[in-house]
Design an enzyme around this catalytic site. Structure first.
Site, mmCIF file in Angstrom:
data_model
loop_
_atom_site.group_PDB
_atom_site.id
_atom_site.type_symbol
_atom_site.label_atom_id
_atom_site.label_comp_id
_atom_site.label_asym_id
_atom_site.label_seq_id
_atom_site.Cartn_x
_atom_site.Cartn_y
_atom_site.Cartn_z
ATOM 1 N N CYS A 1 41.180 -126.627 -4.875
ATOM 2 C CA CYS A 1 42.116 -127.425 -4.555
ATOM 3 C C CYS A 1 43.415 -127.145 -5.727
ATOM 4 C CB CYS A 1 42.022 -128.686 -4.441
ATOM 5 S SG CYS A 1 40.977 -129.132 -2.829
ATOM 6 N N PHE B 1 40.584 -138.465 -3.398
ATOM 7 C CA PHE B 1 40.483 -138.086 -4.697
ATOM 8 C C PHE B 1 39.345 -137.658 -5.305
ATOM 9 C CE2 PHE B 1 44.466 -140.895 -3.786
ATOM 10 C CZ PHE B 1 45.474 -139.948 -4.160
ATOM 11 N N GLY C 1 35.786 -132.174 10.701
ATOM 12 C CA GLY C 1 35.762 -131.307 9.434
ATOM 13 C C GLY C 1 34.647 -131.860 8.837
ATOM 14 N N THR D 1 44.388 -132.410 2.093
ATOM 15 C CA THR D 1 45.560 -132.594 1.464
ATOM 16 C C THR D 1 46.591 -131.977 2.203
ATOM 17 O OG1 THR D 1 44.214 -132.843 -0.377
ATOM 18 C CG2 THR D 1 46.480 -132.042 -0.659
ATOM 19 N N ARG E 1 33.290 -122.897 -22.302
ATOM 20 C CA ARG E 1 33.299 -124.482 -21.642
ATOM 21 C C ARG E 1 33.284 -125.210 -23.038
ATOM 22 N NH1 ARG E 1 35.636 -125.370 -16.955
ATOM 23 N NH2 ARG E 1 34.889 -123.788 -15.513
ATOM 24 N N ALA F 1 49.110 -135.933 -7.953
ATOM 25 C CA ALA F 1 47.922 -136.297 -8.869
ATOM 26 C C ALA F 1 47.276 -134.886 -9.026
ATOM 27 C CB ALA F 1 46.896 -136.965 -7.882
ATOM 28 N N ALA G 1 36.417 -136.022 -7.098
ATOM 29 C CA ALA G 1 35.896 -134.512 -7.716
ATOM 30 C C ALA G 1 34.450 -134.160 -7.168
ATOM 31 C CB ALA G 1 36.113 -134.575 -9.004
ATOM 32 N N GLU G 2 34.177 -132.815 -7.147
ATOM 33 C CA GLU G 2 33.096 -132.333 -6.703
ATOM 34 C C GLU G 2 32.036 -132.595 -8.040
ATOM 35 O OE1 GLU G 2 32.993 -128.694 -4.859
ATOM 36 O OE2 GLU G 2 35.066 -129.011 -3.647
HETATM 37 P P1 NAD Z 1 35.724 -127.348 3.644
HETATM 38 O O1 NAD Z 1 36.192 -126.089 4.075
HETATM 39 O O2 NAD Z 1 34.744 -127.423 2.744
HETATM 40 O O3 NAD Z 1 35.715 -128.286 5.122
HETATM 41 C C1 NAD Z 1 36.308 -128.145 6.194
HETATM 42 C C2 NAD Z 1 35.801 -127.879 7.467
HETATM 43 O O4 NAD Z 1 36.817 -128.096 8.420
HETATM 44 C C3 NAD Z 1 35.064 -126.711 7.570
HETATM 45 O O5 NAD Z 1 33.783 -126.933 7.593
HETATM 46 C C4 NAD Z 1 35.568 -126.292 8.974
HETATM 47 O O6 NAD Z 1 34.860 -125.578 9.676
HETATM 48 C C5 NAD Z 1 36.162 -127.407 9.776
HETATM 49 N N1 NAD Z 1 37.066 -127.197 10.692
HETATM 50 C C6 NAD Z 1 38.252 -126.323 10.424
HETATM 51 N N2 NAD Z 1 39.022 -126.505 11.595
HETATM 52 C C7 NAD Z 1 38.478 -127.232 12.483
HETATM 53 C C8 NAD Z 1 38.562 -127.862 13.939
HETATM 54 N N3 NAD Z 1 39.771 -127.288 14.514
HETATM 55 N N4 NAD Z 1 37.808 -128.757 14.321
HETATM 56 C C9 NAD Z 1 36.689 -128.975 13.688
HETATM 57 N N5 NAD Z 1 36.483 -128.793 12.672
HETATM 58 C C10 NAD Z 1 37.171 -127.864 11.929
HETATM 59 O O7 NAD Z 1 37.015 -128.243 2.942
HETATM 60 P P2 NAD Z 1 37.035 -129.272 1.991
HETATM 61 O O8 NAD Z 1 36.807 -128.769 0.611
HETATM 62 O O9 NAD Z 1 36.093 -130.201 2.760
HETATM 63 O O10 NAD Z 1 38.479 -129.684 2.063
HETATM 64 C C11 NAD Z 1 39.033 -130.451 3.212
HETATM 65 C C12 NAD Z 1 40.421 -130.955 2.789
HETATM 66 O O11 NAD Z 1 40.213 -132.101 1.711
HETATM 67 C C13 NAD Z 1 41.461 -130.078 2.524
HETATM 68 O O12 NAD Z 1 42.640 -130.223 2.792
HETATM 69 C C14 NAD Z 1 41.312 -130.091 0.743
HETATM 70 O O13 NAD Z 1 42.501 -129.816 0.075
HETATM 71 C C15 NAD Z 1 41.020 -131.661 0.766
HETATM 72 N N6 NAD Z 1 40.239 -132.059 -0.425
HETATM 73 C C16 NAD Z 1 39.148 -131.425 -1.106
HETATM 74 C C17 NAD Z 1 38.488 -131.985 -2.201
HETATM 75 C C18 NAD Z 1 37.236 -131.322 -2.510
HETATM 76 O O14 NAD Z 1 36.699 -131.646 -3.519
HETATM 77 N N7 NAD Z 1 36.717 -130.318 -1.669
HETATM 78 C C19 NAD Z 1 38.751 -133.177 -2.679
HETATM 79 C C20 NAD Z 1 39.964 -133.965 -2.223
HETATM 80 C C21 NAD Z 1 40.787 -133.355 -1.034
HETATM 81 C C1 UGA Z 2 39.858 -132.189 -8.368
HETATM 82 C C2 UGA Z 2 40.652 -133.289 -8.710
HETATM 83 O O1 UGA Z 2 39.877 -133.812 -10.023
HETATM 84 C C3 UGA Z 2 39.960 -134.602 -7.733
HETATM 85 O O2 UGA Z 2 40.526 -135.766 -8.198
HETATM 86 C C4 UGA Z 2 40.740 -134.107 -6.440
HETATM 87 O O3 UGA Z 2 40.332 -134.824 -5.340
HETATM 88 C C5 UGA Z 2 40.126 -132.727 -6.116
HETATM 89 O O4 UGA Z 2 40.609 -131.824 -7.005
HETATM 90 C C6 UGA Z 2 40.697 -132.061 -4.776
HETATM 91 O O5 UGA Z 2 41.635 -132.590 -4.403
HETATM 92 O O6 UGA Z 2 40.106 -131.009 -4.321
HETATM 93 P P1 UGA Z 2 37.667 -131.020 -8.530
HETATM 94 O O7 UGA Z 2 38.389 -129.816 -8.446
HETATM 95 O O8 UGA Z 2 36.495 -131.200 -7.497
HETATM 96 O O9 UGA Z 2 38.470 -132.275 -8.198
HETATM 97 O O10 UGA Z 2 36.981 -131.080 -9.962
HETATM 98 P P2 UGA Z 2 37.733 -131.398 -11.525
HETATM 99 O O11 UGA Z 2 36.720 -132.233 -12.136
HETATM 100 O O12 UGA Z 2 38.952 -131.907 -11.244
HETATM 101 O O13 UGA Z 2 37.589 -130.023 -12.311
HETATM 102 C C7 UGA Z 2 38.549 -128.868 -11.549
HETATM 103 C C8 UGA Z 2 38.518 -127.993 -12.613
HETATM 104 O O14 UGA Z 2 39.173 -128.259 -13.648
HETATM 105 C C9 UGA Z 2 36.805 -127.388 -12.830
HETATM 106 O O15 UGA Z 2 36.913 -126.082 -13.017
HETATM 107 C C10 UGA Z 2 36.463 -127.963 -14.394
HETATM 108 O O16 UGA Z 2 35.686 -127.338 -14.925
HETATM 109 C C11 UGA Z 2 38.152 -127.814 -14.905
HETATM 110 N N1 UGA Z 2 38.275 -128.919 -16.195
HETATM 111 C C12 UGA Z 2 38.454 -130.203 -15.842
HETATM 112 C C13 UGA Z 2 38.719 -128.249 -17.311
HETATM 113 O O17 UGA Z 2 38.727 -127.074 -17.441
HETATM 114 N N2 UGA Z 2 39.102 -129.173 -18.458
HETATM 115 C C14 UGA Z 2 38.934 -130.562 -18.078
HETATM 116 O O18 UGA Z 2 39.207 -131.059 -19.087
HETATM 117 C C15 UGA Z 2 38.732 -131.044 -16.964
#
Ligand code: NAD
Ligand code: UGA
Length: 450
Positions: free
Chosen positions: A272, A158, A8, A128, A429, A219, A160-161
């Site tokens: 998420c 954990f 992934g 997750t 915002r 969380a 954040a983007e």
């Molecule tokens: P994403 O969609 O950006 O990436 C997932 C990747 O997995 C895709 O590129 C997809 O093609 C690949 N994939 C799916 N099935 C596959 C397979 N069988 N073999 C190989 N590749 C495969 O998703 P993401 O944002 O990176 O999130 C991934 C996980 O992490 C989710 O469970 C999400 O909840 C969790 N998470 C995301 C964030 C975040 O900031 N985006 C933060 C914390 C946790």
């Molecule tokens: C969130 C969590 O912060 C990460 O810890 C977690 O790993 C991630 O989800 C995940 O599991 O995907 P993310 O969604 O990337 O991270 O970004 P955040 O900074 O949490 O912001 C989420 C949304 O809430 C955004 O739209 C942001 O603008 C909004 N936000 C954030 C508010 O409206 N008010 C705030 O005070 C903070």
């Protein structure tokens, strides 16, 4: 040299593994994906994920001890440790539709690992997942007749983007959950050893598997709940003359509450929060806890209400009719410093503007390609413009949906002169200086202020 594989190559897999490769030259790190275009992008100068600092980290290790590829089976075979970082979206069909996690990618990954392995491995849940998913993973993996053993460990992410690199470099904590028998404990230690290359040991927390899986959902639920709490009260502020920013500051000074994540907004977005809370809601319903489910579901409901009611406020200020009017949408990414538009409140805003037959003009610093993809069914009704001044031209209103710092730094007098009059700004915002904009001549509205 130990081989780490990550299945992934998305927003989590890419940055997380790049950081491990950078901090641990003694490991060879490979990232694979079924999406060949994404892998090509990771191997190019134009990475598929925009994150401040990511390009530098990737370039420092790519081709040395970090590799991207599509050769999944061969990579599984040679790996000692496999992180699973595939997507886990909300189910859109069948039982649990709209709430439960769609675990098909996880299951497929487990079956690929089983089929391609010929030796013992540690499999790490990075995605997750619903609590107790590791049980199913283990059942699939350890059902083999090959005499090989898999240890399943939970290590939720954990980051954040927008701040992924600093979050990974300096995490508040790393969480690792595993079984408490000798093999489980050894597997947890093997994963802890990776992070210990740069994370102080006291910040590496170990728990049982189910606590680790459920801590991740908890969380995200707590973080989103703070935003919904402050957003719900922003509506009361608008009625009473209280100011939500002043309230957030006043309550945030209480060390028991803390000041972070109290910024009122047009709504939280991202791939998420909503999906993870709905997953929690589903789990509570599944385990016969409807009151708990309802409590958490309200966090998502308030969020959608916040976005919709914001558009209604703007509509009221524009004489209840925006049909045929250009309305500029400043920002389409779900937050600043990312190109990610998943579940962005701006998307809902644009759909509501279209329902009112307005002409949305979208501008964003990184997210226009994804915005075009998300709105591919209405491309003839929406305009996409790179330059915010161009987007503002002849617009009746600007709805600021993403907190890009650059928006605060615009020449707002110039923007005002380009717009149709009266010119309205809705700051979704709370990053703009309302007094200065009013002086220029704008009608100014923001969240949580009368
Ligand atoms: P994403 O969609 O950006 O990436 C997932 C990747 O997995 C895709 O590129 C997809 O093609 C690949 N994939 C799916 N099935 C596959 C397979 N069988 N073999 C190989 N590749 C495969 O998703 P993401 O944002 O990176 O999130 C991934 C996980 O992490 C989710 O469970 C999400 O909840 C969790 N998470 C995301 C964030 C975040 O900031 N985006 C933060 C914390 C946790
Ligand atoms: C969130 C969590 O912060 C990460 O810890 C977690 O790993 C991630 O989800 C995940 O599991 O995907 P993310 O969604 O990337 O991270 O970004 P955040 O900074 O949490 O912001 C989420 C949304 O809430 C955004 O739209 C942001 O603008 C909004 N936000 C954030 C508010 O409206 N008010 C705030 O005070 C903070």
């Amino acid at each position: 040299m130990k081989n780490i594989l990550c299945i992934g190559a998305g927003y989590v897999g890419g940055p997380t593994m790049a950081m491990i490769a950078k901090k641990c030259p003694q490991y060879r790190v490979k990232i694979v994906d079924i999406n060949a275009a994404r892998i090509d992008a990771w191997n190019s100068d134009n990475l598929p994920v925009y994150e401040p600092g990511l390009q530098e980290v990737v370039e420092s290790v790519r081709g040395k001890n970090l590799f991207f590829g599509t050769d999944i089976d061969a990579s599984i075979k040679e790996a000692d440790i496999i992180f699973v970082s595939v997507n886990t979206p909300t189910k859109t069909f069948g039982f649990g539709c709209g709430k439960a996690s769609d675990l098909q990618y996880i299951e497929k990954t487990a079956r690929s690992i089983l089929a391609a392995s010929d030796g013992n491995k540690i499999v790490v849940e990075k995605s997750t997942l619903p609590v107790r998913t590791a049980e199913s993973m283990e059942r699939i993996l350890n059902s083999n007749q090959k005499g090989i053993h898999f240890d399943v460990v939970s290590n939720p992410e954990f980051l954040a983007e927008g701040t992924a690199i600093t979050d990974l470099e300096n995490p508040d904590r790393v969480l690792i959950g595993g079984h408490t028998d000798a093999s489980g404990r050894a597997a947890v230690e093997e994963i802890a050893k990776i992070y210990a290359n740069w994370v102080p040991r006291e910040r590496i927390i170990t728990t049982n598997l189910w606590s680790s899986e459920l801590s991740k959902l908890t969380a995200n639920a707590f973080l989103a709940q703070r935003i919904s709490s402050v957003n719900s009260l922003s509506a009361l502020c608008e009625k009473t003359g209280a100011n939500i920013d002043e309230i957030a500051y006043a309550i945030g000074c209480d060390s028991r509450i803390g000041s972070k994540f109290l910024k009122a907004s047009i709504g939280f977005g991202g791939s998420c929060f909503k999906k993870d809370i709905l997953n929690l809601v589903y789990l509570c319903e599944h385990y016969g806890l409807p009151e708990v489910a309802e409590y958490w579901e309200s966090v998502v409901k308030i969020n959608e209400w916040q976005t919709t009611r914001s558009v209604k406020r703007v509509l009221r200020s524009l004489f209840n009719t925006i049909a045929g009017k250009k309305i500029a949408v400043f920002g389409f990414a779900f937050k600043a410093n990312t190109n990610d538009t998943r579940e962005s409140p701006a998307h809902l805003v644009v759909r509501e503007l279209l329902d009112e037959r307005a002409i949305p003009v979208i501008t964003d610093y990184k997210a226009l390609p994804d915005a075009k993809r998300d709105l591919s069914d209405v491309l003839d009704k929406v305009m996409f413009v790179e330059d915010p001044y161009e987007a503002a031209k002849d617009a009746h209103a600007i709805l600021l949906c993403t907190e890009w710092r650059q928006f605060a730094e615009l020449d707002w007098k110039k923007v005002y002169n380009l717009m149709s009059k009266p010119a309205l700004i809705f700051d979704g915002r709370n990053i703009l200086n309302g007094d200065e904009l009013t002086k220029i001549g704008f009608e100014f509205m923001s969240i949580g202020k009368a």
